[in-house]
Design an enzyme around this catalytic site. Structure first.
Site, PDB file in Angstrom:
ATOM      1  N   LYS A 182       3.102   5.845  -3.127  1.00  0.00           N
ATOM      2  CA  LYS A 182       4.249   6.526  -3.726  1.00  0.00           C
ATOM      3  C   LYS A 182       4.142   6.516  -5.252  1.00  0.00           C
ATOM      4  CE  LYS A 182       6.716   7.688  -0.089  1.00  0.00           C
ATOM      5  NZ  LYS A 182       6.862   9.119   0.281  1.00  0.00           N
ATOM      6  N   LEU A 224       0.840  -1.207   0.000  1.00  0.00           N
ATOM      7  CA  LEU A 224       0.000   0.000   0.000  1.00  0.00           C
ATOM      8  C   LEU A 224       0.871   1.253   0.000  1.00  0.00           C
ATOM      9  CD1 LEU A 224      -2.830   1.271   0.139  1.00  0.00           C
ATOM     10  CD2 LEU A 224      -2.595   1.255   2.634  1.00  0.00           C
ATOM     11  N   TYR A 225       1.912   1.246   0.782  1.00  0.00           N
ATOM     12  CA  TYR A 225       2.863   2.374   0.812  1.00  0.00           C
ATOM     13  C   TYR A 225       3.465   2.602  -0.568  1.00  0.00           C
ATOM     14  CZ  TYR A 225       7.403   4.626   1.724  1.00  0.00           C
ATOM     15  OH  TYR A 225       8.508   5.442   1.684  1.00  0.00           O
ATOM     16  N   LEU A 226       3.895   1.535  -1.200  1.00  0.00           N
ATOM     17  CA  LEU A 226       4.498   1.658  -2.533  1.00  0.00           C
ATOM     18  C   LEU A 226       3.475   2.119  -3.566  1.00  0.00           C
ATOM     19  CD1 LEU A 226       6.744  -1.538  -2.521  1.00  0.00           C
ATOM     20  CD2 LEU A 226       7.511   0.831  -2.314  1.00  0.00           C
TER      21      LEU A 226
END
Length: 213
Positions: A129, A124-126
């Site tokens: 980004k 999810l973080y990637l």
């Protein structure tokens, strides 16, 4: 150059702010809480209180460049990841475009272009980004997107590897080397409208940046 550092109170943001001030740029550190101002004021750095999750457009007034180093952190939930890493970055990009702030440096993450290849806990973080990266790449700004690998608080080596795409490696890159790279990138025109990965390596930061085609 008037430079707004978004995420200034983070580990990289503090270093970037200090290094820019050493180069005699006029640094404006965007902070969420006025109680975070002491570190910056001791360095003679201006602070602007603003919240990425709200309207922070006033922080961009009069700026020549924006450096976005904000991140939700490892201990926040999915909602904060999307609010900070994706939505906050996109709002900053849109505000820069609206105001004609052409220079924009965004700190992203290695493997952001392929989130599904990362660990499940980071996907999810990637993705957040990646979405911010795509939005900036589609803009008219003179952007640079820097995608460092895993970060550490180790002493800097001043030696890095920079390329459009680098294979993942477990060795972390010191935050101080990332901060120096950001600062050197800011005024280097061959990095305009470029996205590159950043890992530990054998070249000085200046040499690695100069060799970007």
């Amino acid at each position: 150059m008037n430079v707004l550092v978004i995420g200034a109170n983070g580990k990289i943001g503090r270093m970037v702010s200090a290094f820019l001030a050493e180069k005699n740029d006029v640094v404006h550190a965007m902070i969420r809480d006025k109680n975070q101002a002491k570190y910056f004021h001791e360095l003679g750095i201006d602070t602007i209180v603003a919240d990425l999750e709200k309207d922070f457009s006033h922080a961009c007034e009069g700026m020549d460049a924006i450096i976005f180093t904000a991140g939700s952190g490892a201990h926040t939930g999915p909602d904060k990841t999307l609010l900070i890493d994706r939505d906050g970055a996109i709002k900053a990009i849109d505000e820069a475009t609206k105001r004609g702030i052409n220079r924009f440096v965004l700190v992203s993450s290695l493997r952001a272009e392929q989130p599904e290849a990362g660990p499940e806990s980071l996907q999810l973080y990637l993705q957040a980004k990646r979405d911010a990266d795509i939005h900036l790449q589609a803009s008219s700004l003179d952007y640079t997107i820097i995608r460092p690998g895993t970060l550490s608080d180790d002493s800097g080596t001043g030696k890095v590897s920079i390329a459009d795409h680098l294979a993942y490696q477990p060795q972390p890159i010191p935050r101080i080397d990332v901060a120096h790279t950001i600062v050197e990138t800011l005024k280097q025109k061959n990095t305009y409208r470029r996205t590159f990965d950043l890992l530990p390596g054998n070249q000085t930061i200046s040499d690695a940046l100069n060799r970007l085609e």
